[in-house]
Design a protein around this motif. Structure first.
Motif, short mmCIF file in Angstrom:
data_model
loop_
_atom_site.label_atom_id
_atom_site.label_comp_id
_atom_site.label_asym_id
_atom_site.label_seq_id
_atom_site.Cartn_x
_atom_site.Cartn_y
_atom_site.Cartn_z
N SER A 181 0.94 -1.24 0.04
CA SER A 181 -0.02 0.02 0.10
C SER A 181 0.89 1.20 -0.02
O SER A 181 0.73 2.14 -0.77
CB SER A 181 -0.94 0.02 1.22
OG SER A 181 -1.70 -1.17 1.28
N LEU A 227 2.56 1.66 -3.47
CA LEU A 227 1.48 2.32 -4.37
C LEU A 227 1.16 3.78 -4.23
O LEU A 227 0.86 4.27 -5.34
CB LEU A 227 0.12 1.37 -4.30
CG LEU A 227 -0.89 1.55 -5.36
CD1 LEU A 227 -0.35 0.96 -6.75
CD2 LEU A 227 -1.90 0.54 -5.08
N THR A 249 -5.00 0.64 -13.91
CA THR A 249 -4.81 -0.88 -13.27
C THR A 249 -5.32 -1.00 -11.87
O THR A 249 -5.46 -1.97 -11.44
CB THR A 249 -3.29 -1.35 -13.24
OG1 THR A 249 -2.44 -0.55 -12.36
CG2 THR A 249 -2.63 -1.06 -14.37
N VAL A 250 -5.89 0.20 -11.34
CA VAL A 250 -6.37 0.13 -9.92
C VAL A 250 -7.81 0.27 -9.87
O VAL A 250 -8.51 0.78 -10.97
CB VAL A 250 -5.84 1.01 -9.24
CG1 VAL A 250 -4.35 0.91 -8.90
CG2 VAL A 250 -5.96 2.54 -9.66
N PRO A 251 -8.79 -0.11 -8.85
CA PRO A 251 -8.03 -0.93 -7.72
C PRO A 251 -8.19 -2.49 -7.99
O PRO A 251 -9.06 -2.92 -8.42
CB PRO A 251 -9.04 -0.49 -6.67
CG PRO A 251 -10.52 -0.43 -7.61
CD PRO A 251 -10.05 0.36 -8.94
N SER A 306 -4.08 -7.39 -4.27
CA SER A 306 -2.91 -8.49 -4.52
C SER A 306 -3.50 -9.64 -3.70
O SER A 306 -4.44 -9.36 -3.03
CB SER A 306 -1.69 -7.96 -3.69
OG SER A 306 -1.92 -7.73 -2.38
N GLN A 357 -7.93 7.72 -5.93
CA GLN A 357 -8.38 6.60 -6.60
C GLN A 357 -7.42 5.38 -6.19
O GLN A 357 -7.50 4.06 -6.34
CB GLN A 357 -8.38 6.75 -8.12
CG GLN A 357 -8.81 5.33 -8.92
CD GLN A 357 -8.91 5.86 -10.43
OE1 GLN A 357 -8.69 6.77 -10.99
NE2 GLN A 357 -8.94 4.78 -11.34
N ILE A 358 -6.05 5.80 -6.41
CA ILE A 358 -5.07 5.11 -5.89
C ILE A 358 -5.04 4.42 -4.39
O ILE A 358 -5.10 3.43 -3.95
CB ILE A 358 -3.77 5.71 -6.14
CG1 ILE A 358 -3.41 6.08 -7.34
CG2 ILE A 358 -2.62 4.61 -5.66
CD1 ILE A 358 -3.48 4.81 -8.38
N ALA A 386 -7.31 1.54 -3.81
CA ALA A 386 -6.83 0.20 -3.99
C ALA A 386 -5.86 -0.39 -2.98
O ALA A 386 -5.58 -1.53 -3.24
CB ALA A 386 -5.92 0.29 -5.54
N THR A 387 -5.63 0.46 -2.26
CA THR A 387 -4.65 0.05 -0.64
C THR A 387 -5.63 -0.66 0.34
O THR A 387 -7.07 -0.80 -0.05
CB THR A 387 -4.18 1.08 -0.33
OG1 THR A 387 -4.96 2.06 0.26
CG2 THR A 387 -3.13 1.74 -1.35
N HIS A 437 -10.12 -1.45 0.72
CA HIS A 437 -10.34 -2.87 0.64
C HIS A 437 -10.74 -3.33 2.17
O HIS A 437 -11.52 -4.37 2.25
CB HIS A 437 -9.37 -3.66 -0.03
CG HIS A 437 -9.30 -3.37 -1.49
ND1 HIS A 437 -10.25 -4.04 -2.17
CD2 HIS A 437 -8.35 -3.00 -2.22
CE1 HIS A 437 -9.95 -3.53 -3.43
NE2 HIS A 437 -8.88 -2.72 -3.43
#
Length: 651
Positions: free
Chosen positions: A184, A187, A205-207, A210, A298-299, A302-303, A307
């Protein structure tokens, strides 16, 4: 490839082929030995096609057709494991990525066969978690194993036989959480360090979660869903059943507290990095700074902040988790997270006017940068607008509810639906401009209430397209808003005519209507910025936990039973002292008291404002309690002592 397809089909438990393969007898040891011979020869010759086929065969054999109960089978399993590890650890220039992937799938399929003991599996997982960043093969094996465990965990109930197998111990969870925190932070850092083109590719490519993050999500959802949805068996009210359910709930809460503590600690580290990157971007001179700040949110989604944290915050508001133990343990971390999220949200929010001013006067950009760009001093200004200033709190109900038939409507079609918006004084209906029916008696009737027995508001039907009746009912389908008094409206539509052969679909489109509780038709259902929403969620949870801490422990059944006794001034007259072993007992040597000597038991008594509480360890006389006559009569009856009679003295 036919075997590979067979393996993929067999992975689904719902297909008949899975049941068929599961009932087959296991293969003998010499068959697996022959497979290993073929693999060794192919590895010597460098035949990648044969190697890949044998790896797929390993996957099917390990999953369905092999048991390592005998000593000879265990020797063959060890040989198979050595061959697989030899391929996995081979240099990248000697093995292609497709073969490496098949090796990982083979090891994952035979995980319980290659590593039969819990300690062996834990050692393997510890290896791939600690060394995965240094070796691509171990990293890919880690991803495959954790992905499979996450999928299996989602299908298991807490306390089942396989639960301990799929839910890893705290040490391994700690390693996984460290990887997730590091991923995270990396990123978020990329928003500042990568080039403009790489940043655009990153946004596309996000979110994407992994494997480590997916496993943590599965563990969290597994524990939280079972805690919230757990229900005792109504048919079994025995003591053993109730005790078992209580133990299960306590075990679940303990596991959730441990996991929540680790997740909040990790989120604290990620939010600290987010605040640093945000401040660095604001103070930088890169050309696409505005785009990077917009993409930063937005990034962030994705961390683990996007989530894990929202689901955890929502679940912790459930009554099953609103406990004093949970509040006492999580409160310090929640306060820190509230500070980080609110400060970062304020930094991002203040950038909109800054950019417009900078663009309008580029000549004074250096001067404005020193005066207007937010930094740590901005949070200490006398006027703190707050991260919610100027933001419109979303009202999801204001978007309205859409009610519609099928398109086009068919013969004998009937439709009925009721819309209820609590608290609305009136409802506003907006119809689609395509509304139509074949004849005017194929109509829609609107009622102001919960049923067709309620007051009729209006009715619409027909079309103006030149088909069917070639006319409409009344003034036709409404183009303006239709107002319905009250908070409930019922729609009833019936297709009474049969469709004629020349009637097109557009003349039998049916109807569609949006119901709102306000007259405005603008879309007001947009959500808050992610960090603002996160800060609000954390604040609400922190306030809820503070209320629990303020209220203290819940009243026990014994305290409820003794309420009358605890309110008695007769009992309150006793002075209590704490012994060395913690036992509370009455004081034996009271000291003088400044209070009145008599208090009526059945009257309210308030301590004088000038009476100070004496220091700890000093005791004083409390007033004598004058009991009501009824109580005194009962006490005399029980004790057998009559009321003393006073005789006048004779002089």
């Amino acid at each position: 490839m036919c075997i590979h397809q067979l393996n993929l089909l067999a992975a689904s438990n719902n297909l008949p082929i899975s049941n068929f393969l599961g009932k087959q007898h296991p293969i003998e040891a010499h068959h697996l030995s022959s497979i290993c011979d073929i693999m060794e020869k192919a590895m010597v010759n460098g035949d990648t096609c044969i190697i890949r086929c044998i790896l797929v065969v390993f996957q099917v054999v390990f999953k369905f057709f092999f048991s390592s109960q005998t000593e000879r089978n265990r020797d063959i399993v060890r040989r198979s494991g050595l061959l697989l590890w030899q391929l996995l650890m081979a240099p990248r220039d000697q093995i292609c990525s497709e073969i490496q992937k098949e090796v990982c799938l083979a090891i994952s399929s035979g995980l319980n066969i290659l590593y039969p003991g819990e300690a062996e599996i834990n050692n393997l997982l510890k290896l791939v978690l600690t060394e995965g960043e240094r070796n691509s093969g171990l990293s890919q094996l880690r991803d495959v194993i954790l992905t499979n465990l996450a999928e299996q965990l989602q299908n298991n109930r807490f306390g089942s036989e396989d639960d301990d197998h799929y839910r890893l111990n705290d040490e391994l969870l700690h390693y996984i959480l460290k990887i997730v925190v590091r991923e995270s932070c990396v990123l978020i850092t990329k928003c500042q360090t990568v080039s403009k083109d790489d940043f655009q590719r990153l946004l596309s490519t996000v979110p994407a979660a992994s494997s480590c993050l997916r496993y943590l999500m599965a563990v969290q959802n597994h524990l939280l869903s079972n805690t919230i949805l757990i229900k005792p068996d109504d048919n079994d009210d025995s003591d053993s059943s109730l005790q078992g359910e209580t133990l299960k709930v306590q075990e679940l809460k303990t596991s959730i507290l441990s996991l929540a503590t680790q997740i909040l600690t990790g989120c604290d580290e990620v939010l600290e990095m987010l605040q640093q990157v945000t401040t660095a971007l604001i103070n930088s001179d890169i050309s696409d700074r505005e785009q990077r700040l917009k993409g930063l949110e937005q990034i962030t989604k994705a961390t683990m902040l996007g989530h894990l944290l929202p689901v955890l915050l929502t679940s912790l508001m459930h009554p099953n988790l609103q406990t004093l133990t949970m509040a006492d343990a999580l409160m310090p971390q929640l306060v820190q997270l509230v500070l980080y999220t609110s400060q970062t949200a304020l930094l991002l929010k203040t950038q909109s006017p800054v950019f417009s001013e900078l663009n309008s006067s580029p000549s004074c950009a250096p001067e404005q940068k020193g005066k207007q760009l937010p930094d740590e001093r901005m949070l200490e200004e006398k006027e703190e607008p707050g991260f919610l200033t100027g933001l419109k709190i979303p009202a999801p109900w204001a978007a309205g509810k859409t009610v519609e038939t099928v398109h086009p409507v068919r013969d004998n079609y009937k439709f009925k639906e009721t819309v209820h918006i609590p608290g609305a004084r009136c409802l506003y209906l907006r119809f689609d401009n395509r509304c139509s029916s074949q004849y005017d008696y194929d109509k829609l009737v609107i009622y102001a209430g919960p049923s067709t027995n309620s007051r009729k508001v209006a009715e619409y039907g027909g079309n103006t397209l030149g088909y069917g009746s070639r006319s409409v009912l009344g003034t036709g389908w409404p183009k303006d808003l239709v107002k319905v008094e009250g908070d409930t409206v019922t729609f009833s539509f019936e297709m009474r005519s049969g469709r004629e052969h020349n009637t097109p679909d557009k003349a039998m489109w049916g109807f569609a209507c949006t119901v709102r509780a306000q007259e405005s038709s603008e879309d007001v259902s947009g959500g808050l910025p992610f960090l603002v929403d996160l800060a609000l969620g954390l604040s609400v949870l922190a306030c809820s936990m503070l209320r629990i801490l303020y209220n203290g422990p819940e009243i026990t059944k014994d305290e409820e039973t003794c309420q009358e006794l605890l309110r008695s001034k007769l009992l309150q007259r006793c002075q209590w002292q704490v012994e060395a072993n913690g036992v509370i007992s009455p004081a034996l040597t009271p000291s003088p008291s400044p209070l009145p000597l008599t208090i009526e038991e059945d009257r309210e008594f308030t301590y004088p404002s000038d009476v100070l509480v004496p220091p700890v360890g000093h005791y004083f006389d409390l007033p004598r309690i004058r009991l009501p006559p009824g109580i005194m009569i009962k006490l005399r009856e029980i004790s057998g002592r009559a009321r003393p009679q006073f005789r006048p003295s004779i002089k």
